[in-house]
Design a protein around this motif. Structure first.
Motif, PDB file in Angstrom:
ATOM      1  N   THR A 183     -45.861  -8.165 -10.073  1.00 28.36           N
ATOM      2  CA  THR A 183     -45.178  -8.494  -9.891  1.00 28.36           C
ATOM      3  C   THR A 183     -44.539  -8.758  -7.896  1.00 28.36           C
ATOM      4  O   THR A 183     -45.328  -7.766  -7.308  1.00 28.36           O
ATOM      5  CB  THR A 183     -43.889  -8.798 -10.059  1.00 28.36           C
ATOM      6  OG1 THR A 183     -43.015  -7.886  -9.949  1.00 28.36           O
ATOM      7  CG2 THR A 183     -43.790  -8.754 -11.649  1.00 28.36           C
ATOM      8  N   THR A 184     -44.259 -10.356  -7.674  1.00 27.55           N
ATOM      9  CA  THR A 184     -43.843  -9.855  -6.187  1.00 27.55           C
ATOM     10  C   THR A 184     -42.555 -10.283  -6.055  1.00 27.55           C
ATOM     11  O   THR A 184     -42.580 -11.497  -6.598  1.00 27.55           O
ATOM     12  CB  THR A 184     -45.328 -10.922  -5.543  1.00 27.55           C
ATOM     13  OG1 THR A 184     -46.296 -10.572  -5.022  1.00 27.55           O
ATOM     14  CG2 THR A 184     -44.071 -11.531  -4.241  1.00 27.55           C
ATOM     15  N   VAL A 185     -41.912  -8.910  -5.329  1.00 32.49           N
ATOM     16  CA  VAL A 185     -40.571  -9.530  -5.199  1.00 32.49           C
ATOM     17  C   VAL A 185     -39.849  -9.058  -3.433  1.00 32.49           C
ATOM     18  O   VAL A 185     -39.886  -7.590  -2.795  1.00 32.49           O
ATOM     19  CB  VAL A 185     -39.249  -9.057  -6.034  1.00 32.49           C
ATOM     20  CG1 VAL A 185     -38.216  -8.821  -6.200  1.00 32.49           C
ATOM     21  CG2 VAL A 185     -40.039  -9.362  -7.437  1.00 32.49           C
ATOM     22  N   VAL A 186     -39.923 -10.199  -2.907  1.00 31.86           N
ATOM     23  CA  VAL A 186     -39.285  -9.517  -1.642  1.00 31.86           C
ATOM     24  C   VAL A 186     -38.045 -10.468  -1.114  1.00 31.86           C
ATOM     25  O   VAL A 186     -37.551 -11.079  -1.687  1.00 31.86           O
ATOM     26  CB  VAL A 186     -39.818 -10.716  -0.741  1.00 31.86           C
ATOM     27  CG1 VAL A 186     -41.669 -10.113  -0.449  1.00 31.86           C
ATOM     28  CG2 VAL A 186     -40.482 -11.906  -1.108  1.00 31.86           C
ATOM     29  N   TYR A 187     -37.338  -9.657   0.292  1.00 32.36           N
ATOM     30  CA  TYR A 187     -35.807 -10.144   0.354  1.00 32.36           C
ATOM     31  C   TYR A 187     -35.502  -9.741   1.851  1.00 32.36           C
ATOM     32  O   TYR A 187     -36.563  -8.734   2.262  1.00 32.36           O
ATOM     33  CB  TYR A 187     -34.990  -9.140  -0.338  1.00 32.36           C
ATOM     34  CG  TYR A 187     -33.055  -8.923  -0.265  1.00 32.36           C
ATOM     35  CD1 TYR A 187     -32.939 -10.685   0.367  1.00 32.36           C
ATOM     36  CD2 TYR A 187     -32.522  -7.737   0.256  1.00 32.36           C
ATOM     37  CE1 TYR A 187     -31.743 -10.621   0.943  1.00 32.36           C
ATOM     38  CE2 TYR A 187     -31.991  -8.198   0.910  1.00 32.36           C
ATOM     39  CZ  TYR A 187     -31.126  -9.613   1.007  1.00 32.36           C
ATOM     40  OH  TYR A 187     -29.550  -9.461   1.790  1.00 32.36           O
ATOM     41  N   ARG A 188     -35.289 -10.883   2.021  1.00 35.56           N
ATOM     42  CA  ARG A 188     -35.047 -10.791   3.965  1.00 35.56           C
ATOM     43  C   ARG A 188     -33.298 -11.429   4.268  1.00 35.56           C
ATOM     44  O   ARG A 188     -33.295 -12.550   3.372  1.00 35.56           O
ATOM     45  CB  ARG A 188     -35.547 -11.268   4.241  1.00 35.56           C
ATOM     46  CG  ARG A 188     -35.293 -11.186   5.954  1.00 35.56           C
ATOM     47  CD  ARG A 188     -36.264 -10.965   7.251  1.00 35.56           C
ATOM     48  NE  ARG A 188     -37.187  -9.623   6.904  1.00 35.56           N
ATOM     49  CZ  ARG A 188     -38.487 -10.017   7.759  1.00 35.56           C
ATOM     50  NH1 ARG A 188     -38.421 -10.822   8.494  1.00 35.56           N
ATOM     51  NH2 ARG A 188     -39.060  -8.801   7.667  1.00 35.56           N
ATOM     52  N   ASP A 189     -31.902 -11.533   4.659  1.00 34.58           N
ATOM     53  CA  ASP A 189     -31.042 -11.218   4.081  1.00 34.58           C
ATOM     54  C   ASP A 189     -30.655 -13.061   5.436  1.00 34.58           C
ATOM     55  O   ASP A 189     -29.956 -13.780   4.805  1.00 34.58           O
ATOM     56  CB  ASP A 189     -29.995 -10.596   4.025  1.00 34.58           C
ATOM     57  CG  ASP A 189     -30.213 -10.216   5.928  1.00 34.58           C
ATOM     58  OD1 ASP A 189     -31.293 -10.941   6.541  1.00 34.58           O
ATOM     59  OD2 ASP A 189     -28.945  -9.379   6.056  1.00 34.58           O
ATOM     60  N   ASN A 190     -31.646 -13.310   6.285  1.00 29.10           N
ATOM     61  CA  ASN A 190     -31.706 -14.624   6.768  1.00 29.10           C
ATOM     62  C   ASN A 190     -32.465 -15.618   6.461  1.00 29.10           C
ATOM     63  O   ASN A 190     -32.822 -16.639   7.050  1.00 29.10           O
ATOM     64  CB  ASN A 190     -31.806 -14.268   8.295  1.00 29.10           C
ATOM     65  CG  ASN A 190     -32.732 -13.330   8.469  1.00 29.10           C
ATOM     66  OD1 ASN A 190     -33.547 -13.475   8.003  1.00 29.10           O
ATOM     67  ND2 ASN A 190     -32.978 -13.456   9.990  1.00 29.10           N
TER      68      ASN A 190
END
Length: 565
Positions: free
Chosen positions: A346-353
């Motif tokens: 799976t691809t799960v990515v995160y950046r808060d901006n």
């Protein structure tokens, strides 16, 4: 790429249809593959008729929905038409509000703010209704899970009619009427309507009850066709009829808002693909970058000059959207490389901006690159919000349901969904999502598939063949543009890489000793050019299209992949 040749259809049915229709076997085979086995079914397929639309009153709760609207009109009540901020939602609001306003003045429109209120029915929207003496809300493309919100509205003496097409949860909201063909207790014959399609069925029923002719509704079909294309629902059955006639409206008598968009991009005679790639992104850009009401204003504006001003504004939003999604995609791909994410299923990515308005587009781009179920997260207030996209054949909605202990709320479809969660649950969710997908996905689904309708000789591609093939449109899920495979091909000496980065392939292919040859263009497969050197034999997978150059129109092959033969 994984090439999958579809099973050959029943030969007896193909022969019978060939005789009945007076067409060649390749055309008859394509029809049988699409479930068209008789002359009558073929007639309905090639000539979609509005007379074949289903009776709207077959939909559960349609009668009480119509009666409540007529009661509101009779009592002079204020009505609010509420819809989601995407294409399906904004076209739905434009559709229902403009129809109602054509004979009743007390109609307001409301689109929730993507950033302040989030997806679906909001408490803020209900409070707005209460403050403005609105006693009936018609919710479109949302509301099927709004149990608490509908109860809250009820306390404020506000009734709800819900028109949705998403999967219901275990409980149905306690509204005056809940129109959703996916309800288990709804016996409506066609289950794949989009939100705007359900809204149109409501208008069809209301129009009938008011004793008005159906023809009154035809000018509104451009909105329905746009929603069908943008929401990627199957273009079969009733959707095919609505899309076919809606496209006709766009191409012969477009509303001022569509005309203003088309003038900016200098395009005439749109296909459903053009609607998806030209009109839909611009309508979507309003809700992504500013506010969905800008799109509703454009779609309901009748003055051409004002529509031009609205379209220019939306074009600016769309340019900003393009730049933003490009930047975020680059950052997300770098994050995947840095975290060695490509080793996961799976691809799960995160950046808060990251911009919440474009994470769905970024999720689609990442799925194209790594071809895995994908989620892109960003911060939204004190929560995390994500857009999910899937690969063909894998139900990401079901996978999210298996991770629901970590999710605050979610909704969507088999291939696209949205969710919110508390930030402290992110790592737990990411781990569980990978476990769920790893345990349930067929590994073949992680290799992009080209589904091939039939094997074809180049000499079978005649002007008549292509003329009939064009009549299979509008294309989309459930009725994709036919894809063919041909073996024993050679380049006639023209093969080269083209494009600014030489990433595309241009060639001219012939088969055996036949004099027939066709130009071919393959986008993104420039590296395959070396297979065509020195008269090497190849097999190719392609669609057939028209190419216009210097006023000359010719048939060309749109090549999807080439392999040694």
């Amino acid at each position: 790429m994984r090439w999958t040749l579809k099973p050959k259809p029943d030969p007896e049915t193909v022969i019978r249809l060939t005789k009945e229709l007076g067409v060649g076997k390749p055309i008859a085979s394509l029809l049988v593959q699409r479930g068209i086995n008789t002359y009558e079914e073929a007639r309905k397929f090639f000539r979609p008729s509005l007379e074949d639309l289903h009776d709207p009153f077959l939909m559960k709760d349609m009668e009480p929905a119509v009666m409540r609207i007529l009661q509101a009109i009779s009592n002079g009540e204020n009505i609010m038409v509420y819809g989601d901020y995407d294409v399906d939602g904004t076209t739905s609001v434009a559709l229902v509000s403009s129809y109602l306003k054509s004979f009743y003045p007390n109609v307001a429109t409301y689109i929730p703010d993507r950033y302040d209120e989030g997806y679906g029915v909001s408490y803020k929207g209900i409070d707005f209704a209460a403050d403005n003496d609105i006693s009936l809300i018609i919710a479109l493309d949302c509301g099927i899970k709004a149990i608490e919100k509908v109860a809250y509205a009820s306390e404020k003496k506000i009734d709800f009619i819900i028109c949705d097409h998403h999967r219901p949860g275990k409980q149905i909201p306690d509204a005056v009427a809940v129109l959703d063909p996916k309800r288990e207790d709804c016996e409506y014959p066609y289950k794949e309507l989009c939100g705007c399609g359900v809204g149109f069925k409501l208008l069809q029923a209301l129009n009938e009850k008011r004793g008005e002719p159906f023809e009154l509704l035809i000018p509104y079909l451009d909105l329905v066709a746009t929603a069908i294309g943008a929401d990627i629902v199957p273009i079969t059955g009733e959707n095919r009829i609505l899309a076919y006639h809606g496209l006709n409206v766009i191409n012969t008598a477009p509303r001022a808002g569509f005309q203003a968009i088309l003038e900016q991009v200098k395009k005439q005679q749109l296909t459903i693909t053009d609607v998806v790639f030209i009109i839909a992104p611009r309508i979507n850009a309003a809700g992504r970058m500013k506010h969905g009401l800008h799109a509703v204003n454009l779609l309901t504006e009748q003055d051409e000059d004002r529509a031009g001003i609205f379209a220019a504004e939306i074009e600016t939003y769309n340019q900003h959207r393009r730049e933003t999604d490009k930047t975020i995609t680059v950052e997300a791909l770098a994050q995947i490389d840095e975290l060695k994410e490509q080793e996961r299923l799976t691809t799960v990515v995160y950046r808060d901006n990251w911009h919440k308005g474009v994470i769905g587009i970024v999720a689609s781009r990442l799925t194209e690159t790594y071809y895995r179920p994908t989620l892109v997260f960003t911060r939204s207030g004190d929560r995390l919000a994500a857009s999910a996209r899937s690969v063909k054949g894998f139900d990401v909605y079901d996978a999210l349901e298996s991770c629901s202990e970590y999710i605050e709320q979610f909704g969507g479809h088999k291939y696209a969904a949205g969710l919110t969660m508390l930030s402290e649950q992110y790592e737990n969710f990411k781990r569980k999502f990978e476990e769920v997908v790893a345990a349930s996905i067929d590994r073949n689904l992680l290799i992009p598939e080209i589904a091939i309708d039939a094997e074809l000789d180049l000499k079978e591609i005649t002007p008549k063949f292509y003329r009939i093939l064009k009549q299979f449109a509008p294309f989309g899920p459930g009725n994709m543009s036919p894809v063919f495979m041909t073996r024993g091909l050679k380049d006639t000496g023209f093969a080269k890489c083209v494009g600014a980065d030489a990433s595309h392939l241009k060639c001219r292919l012939k088969q055996g000793t036949s004099p027939v040859s066709f130009d071919g263009i393959g986008f993104g497969i420039g590296e395959k050019c070396e297979l065509l050197t020195d008269g090497a034999k190849v097999k190719a997978v392609y669609a057939i299209e028209e190419n216009e150059f210097n006023g000359n129109i010719s048939i060309q092959l749109k090549i999807k992949d080439i392999n040694p033969d």
